[in-house]
Scaffold this motif. Sequence first.
Motif, PDB file in Angstrom:
ATOM      1  N   LEU A   1       0.827  -1.196   0.000  1.00 47.74           N
ATOM      2  CA  LEU A   1       0.000   0.000   0.000  1.00 47.74           C
ATOM      3  C   LEU A   1       0.868   1.256   0.000  1.00 47.74           C
ATOM      4  O   LEU A   1       0.608   2.216  -0.737  1.00 47.74           O
TER       5      LEU A   1
ATOM      6  N   PHE B   1      -5.915   7.036   0.937  1.00 51.79           N
ATOM      7  CA  PHE B   1      -5.381   6.093   1.922  1.00 51.79           C
ATOM      8  C   PHE B   1      -4.727   6.810   3.099  1.00 51.79           C
ATOM      9  O   PHE B   1      -4.743   6.316   4.217  1.00 51.79           O
TER      10      PHE B   1
ATOM     11  N   ALA C   1       2.977   1.282   6.309  1.00 51.01           N
ATOM     12  CA  ALA C   1       2.489   1.911   5.082  1.00 51.01           C
ATOM     13  C   ALA C   1       2.903   3.374   5.054  1.00 51.01           C
ATOM     14  O   ALA C   1       3.354   3.895   4.033  1.00 51.01           O
TER      15      ALA C   1
END
Lengths: 320, 304, 315, 607
Positions: free
Chosen positions: B119, B134, B178
């Motif tokens: 990600l 995100f 991430a």
Amino acid sequence: MWKTVIRRILIMIPQLFILSLLIFILAKQMPGDPFTGLITPETDPNRIEELRIKAGFYDPWYVQYYNWITNAAQGDFGQSYTHEKPVASIIGDRAEKTFALALFSVILVYLIAIPLGVIAGRYHDTFVDKTIVLYSFISFAIPAFVLYLIFVFVFGYRLMWFPTSGTVDVSLDPGTWEYYWNKFYHLLLPGISYAILGTTGIIQYLRTEIIDAKTMDYVKTARSKGIPMKKVYSRHIFRNSLLPIAAFLGFTITGLLGGSIFIESVFAYPGMGKLFIDSILSRDYSVITALVMLYGFLALLGSLLSDIILSIVDPRIRID
Amino acid sequence: MANKNKKTVENFKSESSPPTGIQVVLREFKKDKLAMFSFLGIIALMVAVFVIASWIIDKEAVMKINLIERFTEPGVSGYILGADEAGRDMFGQLIIGAKNSLLIAIAITILANVVGITLGIIMGYYGGFIDNFFMRIIDFFITLPTLMIIIVVVTIVPKYGITELIFIIAAFQWMSTARLVRSKALSEARRDYISASKTMGTSDFAIMFKGLLPNLSSLLIVEVTLNFAGNVGIETGLSFLGFGLPPSTPSLGTLISYAMNPIILSSKWWIWLPASILILVLMLGINYVGQALRRSADAKQRLG
Amino acid sequence: MSFMQVQDLKVHYPIRGGFFNTVVDHVFAVDGVTMEFERGKTYGLVGESGSGKSTTGKAMIGLEKITTGKIIYEGQEVTNQRRNRDSAYNRDIQMIFQDSHSSMNPRKRVLDILAEPIRNFMKLSPQEERKRINELLAIVGMSEDVLLKYPHEFSGGQKQRLGIARAVACNPKMIIADEPVSALDLSVQAQVLNFMKEIQEQYGISYLFISHDLGVVRHMCDHISIMYKGRFVETGKREDIYSNPQHIYTNRLLSAIPNIEPETRLERKIERQKVEAIYQQEQHKYYDEQGKVYPLKAISESHKVAMAGTEKGGL
Amino acid sequence: MKKKYWLLLSTVFAIMLVLAACTEKETGSEKPTDKEPEKTEEGAKDEGGTTAEQPTLASEVTNEGDALAGGTLKYALVTSSPFKGVFNWELYQDKYDSEIMKFTTNVLFDTGEDFLVTDKGIAKLDVDVDNNKATVTIQHDVKWSDGTPLTADDLIYPYEIIGHPDYTGIRYDDDFQNIVGVVEYNAGKADTISGIKKIDDKSIEITFKKVSPAIYSIGDGLWGYAAPKHQLKDIPVADLITSDAVRKSPVTLGAFKFDKLVDGESVQFVANEHHWRGKPKLDKVVVQVVPPASIGEGLRTGQYDMASSYPTNQYDGVKDLTNLTVLARPELAYSYVGFKLGKYDTNQKINITDEKAKMNDVKLREAIAYAMDIEQVTEKFYQGLRSRATGLIPPVFASFYDSTLEGYNYDPEKAKAILDEAGYKDVDGDGIREDKEGKKFSINLASMEGSDTDEAIIEYYRQNWKEVGLDVQLSTGRLIEFQSFYEKVEMDDKEIDMFMAAWGTGTNPSPAGLYGKGATFNFSRFVTDELTALLNDIDSKEAMDPAYRGKAFRAWEDYMFAQATTVPMYFRLEIIPVNKRVKHLNIDWMNETKWHEVELVAENPVK
């Protein structure tokens, strides 16, 4: 900057809103409810059902959520079913104790970590440095609660240097000097135990900062101008290295609040962390949701605080 | 220092390596004997645990209750590390527990890092809307009081065993990876070699995972190592609070949590101390390895 | 005959701000650029930093999003195909980057770096691929034993030669060279530029040569465009620009070309100050009220200058 | 590098040394010189890791010495979470609040044998069985802790609180609605409860819809406490629970009165000079919450004089201490294994037994019961603090407990024989029996998560069952946490074939609420007409005669034994360690020392 701060605070509102929804649904999913714990042959199951209906436990979850969130928005987090008190009053009471412990621990952490970090950095690669580094490694590596348990056992039960339960002696009158001293005395053991293990990050950060700073041009310039090394440390290196540490304050405090769950469980210290575990076991939904919201809010606030301090002490860093 | 390093490599013509590759790590380990020792020690420990737990120890026999051997002391009647209150062999439990704990930590680390790294790279590479989207999610998750939510989730999950524990913890562990990977990928993706790959028709997937990813590897090794250490800690912490694995599935955490009973803490040390020391040693080792790796990832701090 | 046209190319970036982070304004990085390219010629794009010349190049090759405008390649509109990785356009247009060091993946060996476009665009067998790579190395004058090395093991000039080799790997029609030599020493610059010329002659490649260095551009280019604030102020053949500059900005740029002849130093200094003085006085005539450049007007078949409707510019 | 290793090792050794030192101290105290030889032997055996004999713990202790005038008793309330602090009998729900309130109790009636009301308390109970009436009369000149006299109004007020429309507690239940007029009062249709009449300043008369033997156990809706109306009357019922009169400074009738309070942690009581039995001998009592983990150490070091109840799995921690005496008394509870035999129908509100239920085979259930080695568990894991239960009435209830019952004693051979006979045979030879049709057979057991000991005990029973060829698996694969356990058991979760739980009986052992046809707590869901008849008999008017009632209990117990739907496992002992400076203490249910009589012989607890 104020604009950004206000914007950050405004962003918190949807964040907290989503968090509230998430935790509300999760909490309702937990098997059992506050009344399950009342099971004895002497309690009448029909009465318990009545109470469940009164408490609205059979309403659809969105109705329950709506009722809860609209009240929560006005500062009313509902009633604790096991404590039979408004949630706000229980948490307020416990928060005071947790904050006192957190504040004391933070001060202690800084008092231990800063000198050690500076010494380790300054006398880099000497025996002293190596010992400090080893200490910081071990404090990172040791399973914290084992050490807490050993501390309680040795200093609390066996040597009896510190009290092992409660926050203050009941016989003292609130407001007297002795009362506050006694409260502080109750903080000592958990506070020291936490502080001893909580210094790793700051020691290592400060140490590398100072080692790095020694090779920096401004330090070399200062040295070449004939300023004694001692002054270079106190005026230049130390100050420059310390500022980011100040900025960690927000994170340190929120980290401590997370750690309160362990500390308070081991030291039987009736603060918020202990309250959380107790509420989980008794399924006191309203307390669980309010506590998670509070911790989430404090975490957001902590990171904002850190960013603000950071941008004040270091003009190169802008927050947006 | 970086330049100096480059020159030494240039002089060293016979073999070549990328500037932050295995060789640098090896050199770092050669310089730092303690890290080397830790590394080998951890590997040996893990292998030993897995071998003994899988082939030598009979789990069924270890977990068999034998009331006559209640609290047998170490060394007595063939119990290397004594027995617990139900007469179960502590050495066997220690090994099985270590295996379970390590497995859990490894699985969480892999799961969380695969998700986090994938990600993070996607976010850093594409930027823009995907990144923003995100990032908002991660921002939200990262401020969550994770431990509390894990505890709530644990009480909800009906059948709660090793697999469930792994997934629950992993679900809250990918965010920081991430975010870290994303920030590094973001700056890396602005470099010209990425642009060059784009103009040369390489697919986005290949650019991200064959082009970009290897350039983050040194950073990732450090991250993964320290994550692993952290995950051992989370499992033990949850078990300690009583939200971990049941005693029938021993883990280092459950063994340590026996120490909550002051009688066991003070007079039955063989029940909790070996597990505590094992964790201490393991974490120390990982830390030393992690430090060496970190130094090799950062040219400024290298010893060699 | 031109094989590729760029029509009214615009690249605008939004500026976000205000309390809710909304779009408050745009940066007009490239604001209406029109160009034509012929085979085997070199087109210079000159301007100070921030003038939008690099953005123009990147927009053409697909690294920047085009706001409006068209790119027509061999009669086909390819504006939206630029990002389609295996399109013919993508294969035929290649790029050389300013920083050869960062344009090569530090984790890859020369072999893989050179093979990247070949593997993507030309379906070759491993042997053919290897052969092609050896050819490329020969073109840029390097031996085969570099193949297993990593980029950081080369000097700047070597790396830029590798960059050129990579750009020509798939026989492109055009190469966009974004300041290809500005990071190199002067001596190495000439060497690299000569390579580029040689390759051009050999393969009939067109260059879009982006540079801030008018001297280098003069050496390389057949056709030159001067860019200022996202627009062309003047465009024309090399001679048009160098011998008959019409726009006040062009003049100013030209006067700033360094010259190492010591005897004319004082003279040139006075000249430069004069141009600067005129520029300060007269510049308002050449820009509109918002400080933007006027649209281009043809003053000869090849020579266009940006001027206000009625006014005749020039000295 | 070498230095680093050394440091690491020395840290580890340091930890071990500290602990070893502590252990040593403990072993030291285990062998005091003045100890009787018999006990030392027991201590010696202990080091081998086993305790063979059951502790024979007394319920009474007398220590030598002259009593102090006054003194402070330090009382540890053993609980892992803070107390809630609702100090009102009508409102409290947490049992620790009631533990605290026993020092200030407002209780009206004394109870004797079988916890039946006697005439020795503040009030006297007269029941007119034929007219369903009861009269409660205050017998003495009793004053509240603030000096106000106790009157009949204070006896009526509790009913008005519980019956009040704003009352949110658990006591407005079916039993309470047995009082005539309560329902109307609760609905707001009446200003007073018509069934309760004030006769004069000292006595009230209560009319019930029906009267059963339970009334002598203060059941059927009769309320056993007085409430200080003069203090509470001006506080709306809805606000009572948060008021200071309940939380901080309740007015009481007990030996002590509230003095100081640290919320959730500790309470300091001072002597109530108005106490009707006479001024207490102690000046103060300090009640402090102590977590189970530290109570052993707290008692050993003399920080507390006694503990409310001591965790049985830490009995090791106090049994050999010389500064205290460990007293014990039976708990009003029994543990059992229940089998799921049906479902609760929420619409009709009755239990329906499913003939086809997996466990609906009395032989299978008997075999499971005979296969359990309960004696070993009580002896080894509980160190004799629990004993194998032989019936469903704990021995405390002298008139109802039948010592001739044998229950299901451990007999694996018998279990095997029963299973063979019932048709559960090991067809495929893997040591596990298959069901009657020869299919794989496995039973799901649900049990509650508790201490680590509980886990080991369940494993031990599973081993027992395996020995007779029964495969017992844990539902959900592990022990189930309290809340989930009861939810699953109540909802008749399909994953549960049998479960282990415990019931507190309260002071009225009537099993109707636990085994009746309409009882939601009848978790086995086992109902037959015969059982209903037996249960009704226990609470019938004839059963007002204890002898008759005793027989009725026996008949019911015999029936339950034959059906084996609920297998009694343990009767429990509650242990209360008491420091040697407490002059005299009796914790026997029938002769409990009253708090005003407690005296100390030394200034500080003996260490």
